[in-house]
Design an enzyme around this catalytic site. Structure first.
Site, mmCIF file in Angstrom:
data_model
loop_
_atom_site.group_PDB
_atom_site.id
_atom_site.type_symbol
_atom_site.label_atom_id
_atom_site.label_comp_id
_atom_site.label_asym_id
_atom_site.label_seq_id
_atom_site.Cartn_x
_atom_site.Cartn_y
_atom_site.Cartn_z
ATOM 1 N N HIS A 1 17.829 -5.309 20.197
ATOM 2 C CA HIS A 1 17.477 -5.814 21.529
ATOM 3 C C HIS A 1 18.719 -6.447 22.190
ATOM 4 C CE1 HIS A 1 13.340 -5.251 20.267
ATOM 5 N NE2 HIS A 1 12.884 -5.690 21.423
ATOM 6 N N HIS B 1 -37.236 -5.388 34.720
ATOM 7 C CA HIS B 1 -36.231 -4.408 34.288
ATOM 8 C C HIS B 1 -36.565 -3.826 32.926
ATOM 9 C CE1 HIS B 1 -32.985 -3.808 37.095
ATOM 10 N NE2 HIS B 1 -32.929 -5.085 37.375
ATOM 11 N N GLN C 1 -36.235 -9.671 37.764
ATOM 12 C CA GLN C 1 -35.416 -9.323 36.607
ATOM 13 C C GLN C 1 -36.262 -9.036 35.383
ATOM 14 O OE1 GLN C 1 -31.956 -8.755 36.989
ATOM 15 N NE2 GLN C 1 -32.981 -8.824 38.960
ATOM 16 N N ASN D 1 -29.776 -0.497 28.151
ATOM 17 C CA ASN D 1 -30.465 -1.329 27.179
ATOM 18 C C ASN D 1 -29.548 -1.608 25.984
ATOM 19 O OD1 ASN D 1 -30.431 1.050 25.683
ATOM 20 N ND2 ASN D 1 -32.567 1.547 26.136
ATOM 21 N N SER E 1 -30.960 -6.940 31.361
ATOM 22 C CA SER E 1 -30.747 -7.827 32.509
ATOM 23 C C SER E 1 -31.244 -9.242 32.236
ATOM 24 C CB SER E 1 -31.469 -7.257 33.729
ATOM 25 O OG SER E 1 -31.101 -7.960 34.889
ATOM 26 N N GLU F 1 -25.977 -13.636 33.499
ATOM 27 C CA GLU F 1 -25.552 -12.483 34.288
ATOM 28 C C GLU F 1 -25.723 -12.798 35.773
ATOM 29 O OE1 GLU F 1 -26.792 -7.770 34.849
ATOM 30 O OE2 GLU F 1 -28.238 -9.207 34.053
ATOM 31 N N HIS F 2 -26.910 -13.258 36.151
ATOM 32 C CA HIS F 2 -27.206 -13.658 37.525
ATOM 33 C C HIS F 2 -27.591 -15.137 37.531
ATOM 34 C CE1 HIS F 2 -28.567 -9.348 37.253
ATOM 35 N NE2 HIS F 2 -27.763 -9.256 38.296
ATOM 36 N N GLN G 1 -26.578 9.205 23.199
ATOM 37 C CA GLN G 1 -25.946 10.525 23.239
ATOM 38 C C GLN G 1 -25.094 10.712 24.489
ATOM 39 O OE1 GLN G 1 -29.205 9.897 23.308
ATOM 40 N NE2 GLN G 1 -30.366 11.336 24.554
ATOM 41 N N TYR H 1 -22.605 5.653 33.563
ATOM 42 C CA TYR H 1 -23.934 5.804 32.980
ATOM 43 C C TYR H 1 -24.948 5.150 33.903
ATOM 44 C CZ TYR H 1 -27.950 5.772 29.994
ATOM 45 O OH TYR H 1 -29.220 5.980 29.508
ATOM 46 N N GLU I 1 15.532 -14.352 17.631
ATOM 47 C CA GLU I 1 14.399 -13.650 17.016
ATOM 48 C C GLU I 1 14.865 -12.623 15.980
ATOM 49 O OE1 GLU I 1 10.876 -13.975 20.376
ATOM 50 O OE2 GLU I 1 11.870 -12.040 20.106
ATOM 51 N N ASP J 1 -28.315 -6.824 44.003
ATOM 52 C CA ASP J 1 -28.646 -5.584 43.303
ATOM 53 C C ASP J 1 -28.508 -4.365 44.207
ATOM 54 O OD1 ASP J 1 -29.119 -6.476 40.774
ATOM 55 O OD2 ASP J 1 -31.302 -6.437 40.904
#
Length: 429
Positions: free
Chosen positions: A415, A258, A255, A209, A233, A322-323, A186, A124, A410, A356
């Site tokens: 097994h 954004h 940033q 977003n 961001s 994030e950064h 969508q 995306y 067990e 970036d």
């Protein structure tokens, strides 16, 4: 930006909060769109493209003719810049390939791990007012290196139903298989469930977003893998009086522009430095084409003054940005103490914009505190690690009794029997 002086540690948790939408309303909307896509496919995708993006493209898919025409409009200068960035991203991600290593854990027992590419991936790419063609490189390049058979790209069209030419040029350069004029919730729904035009994928990648992030999380809940929670961001800068206020202001604004729901934070040991940065921000933001967007993000942002750099790094690790930019006299030493961050930039000249675009590291990173437990996108994000083992008769004789004892303890008799029947057969050889 609001300045907060020496907040007590009991206040820190509140200061870690990011701007957010009403989650209940957001999830309700996502489920509504997903339900319609599952029922009506392309028809639902077209409906919501018109509703959310105000666009009605002639076709959802992008033709080769459109790609060729768009490529012709991209300047040679920009093409060269994109190619340089692609080269550095390829170098950084290619060395992440893991060589097969055979380990004999016990005589006759050999184990190893191999990577296999995820076959179909969806990427995306945010578009609209800020078409992020750089993100195409960050996702399609490692997908191509990994060997993904199909790379499907979705990005929102403009009001005329077109995609930014730089996105189309970069997509073809980076090895994208198919491109669709679909954005937002969508797009994630189409990739997650498939439509008449868009194939269902095995994993969805890409930032966006809060609507896109919520849609990705809903897709994950529906059984489709995602890269990571990558929402609006964010940037945290740790700086002392040795830093350049103009540099720091420019980084914070990079940033903030954004989106209105982005957040930037300056943590400094010097109140006067913070005031200097704020003055620079007020000067620089007025010259930005996206001034309105940046100003809204700044309303959600803050300057925090703490007594020393040790407190600054402790705050940063709690915020898990994030950064993270570290612009202090002891930047290298502080970087060693980072435990939670998506990507770290050390020193006055390591601007976040480098990551970036063109340094080579990946800019698809965890936001909203998820850096406490998630890594950014890498080559590993596009492969599955499959374990293998090969056991000889001697090997089974060496580890068989331990397996039998553990299985019996067990109370898993079948097994145990799987080993016992083999060991008895070897006694007759």
């Amino acid at each position: 930006m609001k300045t907060i002086l020496n907040p007590d540690k009991t206040q820190w948790q509140n200061l870690f909060a990011r701007p957010s939408l009403d989650v209940q309303d957001l999830n309700t909307l996502v489920q509504q769109v997903f339900t319609e896509i599952k029922q009506n496919g392309d028809k639902a995708v077209t409906k919501y493209t018109q509703l959310f993006d105000g666009a009605n493209p002639d076709a959802i898919g992008v033709s080769q003719e459109e790609i060729n025409a768009a490529t012709a409009t991209v300047s040679d200068e920009l093409k060269a810049a994109i190619q340089l960035a692609k080269s550095n991203i390829e170098k950084f991600h290619t060395v992440q390939k893991e060589a097969k290593q055979l380990i004999e854990t016990t005589a006759g027992v050999t184990c190893w791990r191999e990577s296999r590419a995820i076959e179909k991936v969806g990427i995306y790419i945010p578009g609209g007012s800020a078409p992020l063609f750089s993100t195409v490189l960050m996702l399609a390049v490692p997908a191509t290196i990994a060997g993904c058979k199909e790379i499907i790209l979705c990005t929102p069209p403009d009001k005329q139903g077109n995609i930014n030419p730089a996105i189309l040029y970069t997509a073809q350069l980076a090895g994208v298989s198919k491109i669709y004029k679909v954005g937002g919730i969508q797009a994630i729904g189409a990739l997650a469930f498939g439509t008449q035009s868009i194939s269902k994928v095995d994993k969805i990648f890409g930032p966006g977003n809060q609507y896109v992030t919520a849609a990705k999380q809903a897709a994950f809940a529906a059984g489709v893998a995602i890269d990571l929670p990558a929402g609006p961001s964010e940037l945290l800068v740790i700086a002392d009086a040795t830093a350049n206020p103009a540099f720091v202001a420019a980084d914070l604004l990079s940033q903030a522009e954004h989106g209105a729901d982005s957040q930037v934070v300056l943590v400094t040991t010097n109140e006067g430095f913070g005031n200097s940065v704020l003055a620079e921000i007020n000067t620089q933001v007025a010259a930005l084409p996206r001034e309105g967007v940046a100003q809204k993000a700044l309303d959600n942002s803050r300057i925090i003054v703490l007594p020393d750099t040790a407190s600054c790094i402790a705050f940063s690790n709690g915020y898990a940005p994030e950064h993270l930019i570290i612009a202090t006299a002891d930047a290298d030493a502080l970087a060693e103490k980072v435990t939670n961050a998506g990507s770290v930039f050390i020193g006055n000249y390591s601007c976040e914009s480098a990551g970036d675009y063109a340094s080579g590291t990946n800019h698809t990173l965890p936001t909203n505190g998820y850096a406490r437990s998630y890594s950014g996108v890498s080559l590993d994000s596009f492969v599955k690690k499959i374990t293998f083992q090969k056991i000889t008769a001697q090997g089974l004789q060496n580890i068989g009794p331990a397996i039998e004892a553990m299985a019996a303890a067990e109370q898993l008799q079948a097994h145990k029997n799987a080993v016992t029947i083999r060991l008895k057969s070897l006694q007759n050889v």
